[in-house]
Design a protein around this motif. Structure first.
Motif, PDB file in Angstrom:
ATOM      1  N   ALA A 116      32.198  53.680  14.649  1.00 31.55           N
ATOM      2  CA  ALA A 116      31.557  52.401  14.934  1.00 31.55           C
ATOM      3  C   ALA A 116      32.489  51.572  15.810  1.00 31.55           C
ATOM      4  O   ALA A 116      33.690  51.498  15.552  1.00 31.55           O
ATOM      5  N   ARG A 117      31.912  50.971  16.838  1.00 30.78           N
ATOM      6  CA  ARG A 117      32.661  50.008  17.645  1.00 30.78           C
ATOM      7  C   ARG A 117      32.296  48.629  17.112  1.00 30.78           C
ATOM      8  O   ARG A 117      31.111  48.293  17.012  1.00 30.78           O
ATOM      9  N   VAL A 118      33.303  47.869  16.730  1.00 24.71           N
ATOM     10  CA  VAL A 118      33.066  46.576  16.093  1.00 24.71           C
ATOM     11  C   VAL A 118      33.664  45.485  16.966  1.00 24.71           C
ATOM     12  O   VAL A 118      34.855  45.536  17.310  1.00 24.71           O
ATOM     13  N   LYS A 119      32.836  44.532  17.351  1.00 22.71           N
ATOM     14  CA  LYS A 119      33.353  43.371  18.094  1.00 22.71           C
ATOM     15  C   LYS A 119      33.935  42.412  17.065  1.00 22.71           C
ATOM     16  O   LYS A 119      33.274  42.088  16.073  1.00 22.71           O
ATOM     17  N   ILE A 120      35.169  41.998  17.272  1.00 18.25           N
ATOM     18  CA  ILE A 120      35.841  41.169  16.272  1.00 18.25           C
ATOM     19  C   ILE A 120      36.412  39.911  16.919  1.00 18.25           C
ATOM     20  O   ILE A 120      36.701  39.893  18.123  1.00 18.25           O
ATOM     21  N   GLY A 121      36.569  38.874  16.116  1.00 24.53           N
ATOM     22  CA  GLY A 121      37.167  37.655  16.631  1.00 24.53           C
ATOM     23  C   GLY A 121      37.601  36.754  15.498  1.00 24.53           C
ATOM     24  O   GLY A 121      37.180  36.921  14.349  1.00 24.53           O
ATOM     25  N   SER A 122      38.467  35.790  15.850  1.00 26.22           N
ATOM     26  CA  SER A 122      38.859  34.772  14.877  1.00 26.22           C
ATOM     27  C   SER A 122      38.629  33.402  15.499  1.00 26.22           C
ATOM     28  O   SER A 122      38.735  33.229  16.716  1.00 26.22           O
ATOM     29  N   TRP A 123      38.285  32.462  14.636  1.00 25.08           N
ATOM     30  CA  TRP A 123      37.966  31.098  15.074  1.00 25.08           C
ATOM     31  C   TRP A 123      38.672  30.082  14.177  1.00 25.08           C
ATOM     32  O   TRP A 123      38.855  30.335  12.972  1.00 25.08           O
TER      33      TRP A 123
END
Lengths: 140, 152
Positions: A116-123
Protein backbone atom coordinates in the motif's frame (compact mmCIF):
# COMPACT_ATOMS: atom_id res chain seq x y z
CA UNK A 1 -4.95 -13.56 14.94
CA UNK A 2 -6.63 -12.72 11.65
CA UNK A 3 -4.60 -10.27 9.64
CA UNK A 4 -6.70 -7.22 8.80
CA UNK A 5 -4.10 -5.66 6.55
CA UNK A 6 -4.39 -7.76 3.42
CA UNK A 7 -4.68 -6.59 -0.17
CA UNK A 8 -8.34 -7.62 -0.15
CA UNK A 9 -9.18 -5.70 3.02
CA UNK A 10 -7.20 -2.50 2.48
CA UNK A 11 -8.57 -0.17 -0.19
CA UNK A 12 -7.60 3.09 -1.83
CA UNK A 13 -9.19 5.88 0.16
CA UNK A 14 -8.87 4.11 3.51
CA UNK A 15 -7.84 6.55 6.22
CA UNK A 16 -5.38 5.59 8.93
CA UNK A 17 -6.59 6.51 12.41
CA UNK A 18 -5.45 10.09 13.16
CA UNK A 19 -2.57 10.22 15.63
CA UNK A 20 -3.17 13.19 17.93
CA UNK A 21 -0.35 14.39 20.19
CA UNK A 22 -0.33 16.70 23.21
CA UNK A 23 1.19 20.21 22.88
CA UNK A 24 4.98 20.33 22.58
CA UNK A 25 6.58 21.91 25.65
CA UNK A 26 10.17 22.94 26.36
CA UNK A 27 10.41 19.73 28.38
CA UNK A 28 9.36 17.71 25.31
CA UNK A 29 12.18 19.34 23.33
CA UNK A 30 14.78 18.87 26.07
CA UNK A 31 13.90 15.19 26.41
CA UNK A 32 13.83 14.64 22.67
CA UNK A 33 17.19 16.39 22.22
CA UNK A 34 18.76 14.05 24.75
CA UNK A 35 17.04 10.89 23.58
CA UNK A 36 17.54 11.49 19.86
CA UNK A 37 21.15 12.71 20.18
CA UNK A 38 20.18 15.87 18.27
CA UNK A 39 21.77 18.65 20.30
CA UNK A 40 21.33 21.47 17.78
CA UNK A 41 20.67 24.45 20.11
CA UNK A 42 17.93 25.92 17.88
CA UNK A 43 15.60 23.44 19.62
CA UNK A 44 16.68 23.80 23.24
CA UNK A 45 18.30 27.19 23.79
CA UNK A 46 16.02 30.23 23.38
CA UNK A 47 18.96 32.65 23.40
CA UNK A 48 20.60 30.77 20.53
CA UNK A 49 17.33 30.51 18.58
CA UNK A 50 16.66 34.26 18.88
CA UNK A 51 20.21 35.12 17.85
CA UNK A 52 19.61 32.97 14.75
CA UNK A 53 16.56 35.08 13.89
CA UNK A 54 13.87 32.73 15.19
CA UNK A 55 11.09 33.80 17.55
CA UNK A 56 11.97 31.06 20.04
CA UNK A 57 13.06 27.44 20.09
CA UNK A 58 11.04 25.21 17.76
CA UNK A 59 10.53 21.47 17.53
CA UNK A 60 12.94 19.10 15.84
CA UNK A 61 11.57 17.97 12.48
CA UNK A 62 12.48 14.45 13.53
CA UNK A 63 10.11 14.67 16.50
CA UNK A 64 7.15 15.07 14.15
CA UNK A 65 8.55 12.33 11.94
CA UNK A 66 8.73 10.05 15.01
CA UNK A 67 5.03 10.85 15.60
CA UNK A 68 4.31 9.93 11.96
CA UNK A 69 6.16 6.65 12.52
CA UNK A 70 3.89 5.96 15.50
CA UNK A 71 0.84 6.48 13.33
CA UNK A 72 2.22 3.99 10.80
CA UNK A 73 3.29 1.34 13.35
CA UNK A 74 -0.13 1.54 15.05
CA UNK A 75 -1.65 0.66 11.67
CA UNK A 76 0.90 -2.01 10.66
CA UNK A 77 3.83 -3.53 12.54
CA UNK A 78 7.07 -1.82 11.57
CA UNK A 79 8.41 -4.95 9.83
CA UNK A 80 5.84 -4.12 7.13
CA UNK A 81 7.23 -0.63 6.55
CA UNK A 82 9.36 -0.91 3.39
CA UNK A 83 10.28 2.72 2.77
CA UNK A 84 9.04 6.21 3.47
CA UNK A 85 10.08 9.80 3.18
CA UNK A 86 8.83 13.23 4.07
CA UNK A 87 9.56 16.86 3.27
CA UNK A 88 9.63 19.34 6.13
CA UNK A 89 7.31 22.06 4.86
CA UNK A 90 7.12 24.37 7.90
CA UNK A 91 8.66 24.51 11.35
CA UNK A 92 6.64 23.23 14.30
CA UNK A 93 6.52 26.03 16.88
CA UNK A 94 6.77 25.57 20.62
CA UNK A 95 3.39 24.69 22.21
CA UNK A 96 1.97 23.36 18.92
CA UNK A 97 -0.13 20.20 19.15
CA UNK A 98 0.62 17.88 16.23
CA UNK A 99 -1.87 15.66 14.43
CA UNK A 100 -0.68 13.00 11.97
CA UNK A 101 -2.92 11.79 9.17
CA UNK A 102 -2.58 9.17 6.47
CA UNK A 103 -4.59 7.84 3.54
CA UNK A 104 -4.07 4.84 1.26
CA UNK A 105 -3.61 6.15 -2.27
CA UNK A 106 -2.54 3.02 -4.16
CA UNK A 107 -2.44 -0.76 -3.80
CA UNK A 108 0.23 -2.30 -5.98
CA UNK A 109 2.39 -5.39 -6.39
CA UNK A 110 6.13 -5.04 -6.03
CA UNK A 111 8.94 -7.48 -5.24
CA UNK A 112 6.47 -10.36 -5.08
CA UNK A 113 4.11 -8.87 -2.48
CA UNK A 114 1.15 -6.54 -2.24
CA UNK A 115 1.96 -3.09 -0.95
CA UNK A 116 0.00 0.00 0.00
CA UNK A 117 1.19 3.49 -0.82
CA UNK A 118 0.07 5.80 1.97
CA UNK A 119 0.07 9.58 1.71
CA UNK A 120 1.09 10.91 5.11
CA UNK A 121 1.40 14.29 6.76
CA UNK A 122 1.53 16.16 10.03
CA UNK A 123 -0.26 19.37 10.94
CA UNK A 124 -0.16 21.81 13.83
CA UNK A 125 -3.30 22.79 15.73
CA UNK A 126 -3.22 26.02 13.64
CA UNK A 127 -3.69 23.72 10.61
CA UNK A 128 -0.22 24.40 9.22
CA UNK A 129 1.21 21.35 7.45
CA UNK A 130 4.68 20.57 8.77
CA UNK A 131 5.53 17.30 7.02
CA UNK A 132 4.38 15.98 3.68
CA UNK A 133 5.34 12.49 2.70
CA UNK A 134 4.62 8.99 1.54
CA UNK A 135 5.07 5.50 2.97
CA UNK A 136 5.10 2.08 1.34
CA UNK A 137 3.71 -0.66 3.61
CA UNK A 138 3.63 -4.38 2.79
CA UNK A 139 0.22 -6.06 3.02
CA UNK A 140 -0.10 -9.66 4.14
CA UNK B 1 28.51 28.97 -1.29
CA UNK B 2 29.52 25.38 -0.70
CA UNK B 3 32.57 24.16 -2.63
CA UNK B 4 30.96 21.42 -4.71
CA UNK B 5 34.27 20.18 -6.14
CA UNK B 6 35.57 19.56 -2.67
CA UNK B 7 32.50 18.05 -1.01
CA UNK B 8 30.39 16.25 -3.63
CA UNK B 9 30.81 12.46 -3.59
CA UNK B 10 32.81 12.42 -0.36
CA UNK B 11 32.58 9.17 1.59
CA UNK B 12 32.64 9.62 5.35
CA UNK B 13 34.82 7.40 7.48
CA UNK B 14 32.79 4.29 8.46
CA UNK B 15 31.59 4.23 12.09
CA UNK B 16 30.56 1.14 14.02
CA UNK B 17 27.91 1.92 16.63
CA UNK B 18 26.25 -0.35 19.18
CA UNK B 19 22.51 0.14 19.72
CA UNK B 20 22.02 0.93 23.41
CA UNK B 21 18.86 -0.47 25.01
CA UNK B 22 18.65 2.38 27.53
CA UNK B 23 18.59 4.98 24.77
CA UNK B 24 15.78 3.15 22.96
CA UNK B 25 13.73 3.34 26.17
CA UNK B 26 14.59 7.02 26.57
CA UNK B 27 13.58 7.64 22.94
CA UNK B 28 10.24 5.90 23.56
CA UNK B 29 9.63 8.08 26.62
CA UNK B 30 10.65 11.30 24.85
CA UNK B 31 8.27 10.61 21.96
CA UNK B 32 5.36 9.56 24.18
CA UNK B 33 5.43 6.02 22.75
CA UNK B 34 2.73 3.81 24.24
CA UNK B 35 3.44 0.55 22.36
CA UNK B 36 5.41 -1.53 24.92
CA UNK B 37 7.45 -3.41 22.29
CA UNK B 38 9.56 -0.23 22.14
CA UNK B 39 10.38 -0.02 25.87
CA UNK B 40 9.58 -3.39 27.52
CA UNK B 41 11.84 -6.32 26.60
CA UNK B 42 9.20 -8.89 27.60
CA UNK B 43 6.59 -7.27 25.33
CA UNK B 44 9.14 -7.13 22.51
CA UNK B 45 9.87 -10.86 22.91
CA UNK B 46 6.17 -11.71 22.98
CA UNK B 47 5.87 -9.86 19.66
CA UNK B 48 8.65 -12.03 18.23
CA UNK B 49 11.61 -9.68 18.66
CA UNK B 50 14.89 -10.85 20.25
CA UNK B 51 15.16 -7.47 22.03
CA UNK B 52 13.74 -3.94 21.74
CA UNK B 53 13.41 -3.05 18.04
CA UNK B 54 14.97 0.14 16.70
CA UNK B 55 11.98 2.34 15.75
CA UNK B 56 11.72 3.70 12.20
CA UNK B 57 13.23 7.15 12.71
CA UNK B 58 15.88 6.18 15.27
CA UNK B 59 18.34 5.46 12.43
CA UNK B 60 18.74 9.23 12.14
CA UNK B 61 19.72 9.34 15.83
CA UNK B 62 22.22 6.52 15.34
CA UNK B 63 23.76 8.48 12.48
CA UNK B 64 24.53 11.49 14.66
CA UNK B 65 25.88 9.65 17.72
CA UNK B 66 28.60 10.27 16.84
CA UNK B 67 28.52 12.20 13.58
CA UNK B 68 31.24 11.37 11.09
CA UNK B 69 33.89 14.02 10.60
CA UNK B 70 34.62 13.67 6.87
CA UNK B 71 31.65 14.98 4.90
CA UNK B 72 29.72 16.11 7.98
CA UNK B 73 27.48 19.14 7.49
CA UNK B 74 28.89 20.91 10.59
CA UNK B 75 32.51 19.74 10.87
CA UNK B 76 34.75 22.74 10.24
CA UNK B 77 37.91 20.83 9.40
CA UNK B 78 36.84 17.77 7.43
CA UNK B 79 33.20 18.51 6.60
CA UNK B 80 31.18 21.36 5.13
CA UNK B 81 31.57 23.59 8.20
CA UNK B 82 28.06 25.05 8.09
CA UNK B 83 27.10 26.93 11.30
CA UNK B 84 24.23 25.26 13.16
CA UNK B 85 22.22 28.49 13.08
CA UNK B 86 21.98 28.30 9.26
CA UNK B 87 20.67 24.78 8.73
CA UNK B 88 17.15 23.44 8.42
CA UNK B 89 16.05 19.87 7.88
CA UNK B 90 14.65 19.69 4.36
CA UNK B 91 13.73 16.08 3.69
CA UNK B 92 14.18 12.72 5.34
CA UNK B 93 13.75 9.23 3.93
CA UNK B 94 14.33 5.63 5.02
CA UNK B 95 14.34 2.24 3.30
CA UNK B 96 14.37 -0.89 5.46
CA UNK B 97 15.70 -4.36 4.70
CA UNK B 98 15.69 -6.02 8.15
CA UNK B 99 14.78 -5.03 11.69
CA UNK B 100 17.59 -3.94 14.01
CA UNK B 101 17.48 -4.52 17.78
CA UNK B 102 19.12 -3.32 20.98
CA UNK B 103 22.59 -4.79 21.30
CA UNK B 104 23.18 -4.99 17.53
CA UNK B 105 26.29 -3.34 16.16
CA UNK B 106 25.82 -1.35 12.97
CA UNK B 107 28.44 0.00 10.60
CA UNK B 108 27.44 3.28 8.96
CA UNK B 109 28.72 4.49 5.62
CA UNK B 110 27.72 8.00 4.58
CA UNK B 111 28.18 9.66 1.19
CA UNK B 112 27.52 13.26 0.14
CA UNK B 113 25.28 12.66 -2.89
CA UNK B 114 24.11 16.06 -4.03
CA UNK B 115 24.66 19.78 -3.50
CA UNK B 116 22.18 22.06 -5.28
CA UNK B 117 21.75 25.85 -5.07
CA UNK B 118 18.27 27.37 -5.31
CA UNK B 119 16.83 30.88 -5.24
CA UNK B 120 20.00 32.34 -6.75
CA UNK B 121 22.18 30.72 -4.09
CA UNK B 122 20.16 31.98 -1.11
CA UNK B 123 19.46 28.34 -0.28
CA UNK B 124 21.60 25.29 -0.85
CA UNK B 125 20.31 21.72 -0.53
CA UNK B 126 22.83 19.08 0.58
CA UNK B 127 21.87 15.39 0.28
CA UNK B 128 23.60 12.75 2.40
CA UNK B 129 22.93 9.02 2.05
CA UNK B 130 23.86 6.52 4.75
CA UNK B 131 23.95 2.71 4.61
CA UNK B 132 23.50 0.73 7.85
CA UNK B 133 25.03 -2.77 7.89
CA UNK B 134 24.89 -5.28 10.73
CA UNK B 135 27.85 -7.28 12.08
CA UNK B 136 27.14 -10.03 9.52
CA UNK B 137 27.58 -7.46 6.74
CA UNK B 138 23.87 -7.46 5.83
CA UNK B 139 22.32 -4.18 4.70
CA UNK B 140 19.63 -3.32 7.27
CA UNK B 141 18.58 0.19 6.31
CA UNK B 142 19.30 3.09 4.01
CA UNK B 143 18.75 6.73 4.89
CA UNK B 144 18.57 9.92 2.87
CA UNK B 145 18.84 13.33 4.53
CA UNK B 146 18.43 16.66 2.76
CA UNK B 147 19.78 19.61 4.73
CA UNK B 148 18.84 23.16 3.74
CA UNK B 149 21.56 25.77 4.20
CA UNK B 150 20.39 29.38 4.46
CA UNK B 151 22.95 31.73 2.91
CA UNK B 152 20.73 34.84 2.93
Amino acid sequence: MADLLTETRVAVGDRLPDHVLPPISRTTLALFAGASHDHVPLHIDSDFARAAGMEDVFAHGMLSMAYLAQMLTRWAPQERLRRWSARFTAITPLHAAVTCRGEVVEIFEEAGEWRARVKIGSWTDKDVQTLDGEAVVALA
Amino acid sequence: MIDRDRHLGVDSEPRTIEIERGFLKFFAKATGETDPIYFDEAAARTAGHPDLPVPPTYFFSISINPRPRRGDIFDEDEGLGIPMSRVLHGEQGFTYHRTVHAGDRLTLRQTTRDIVAKKGGALEFVTHETLFENAAGQLCAEMRVVTVVRNG
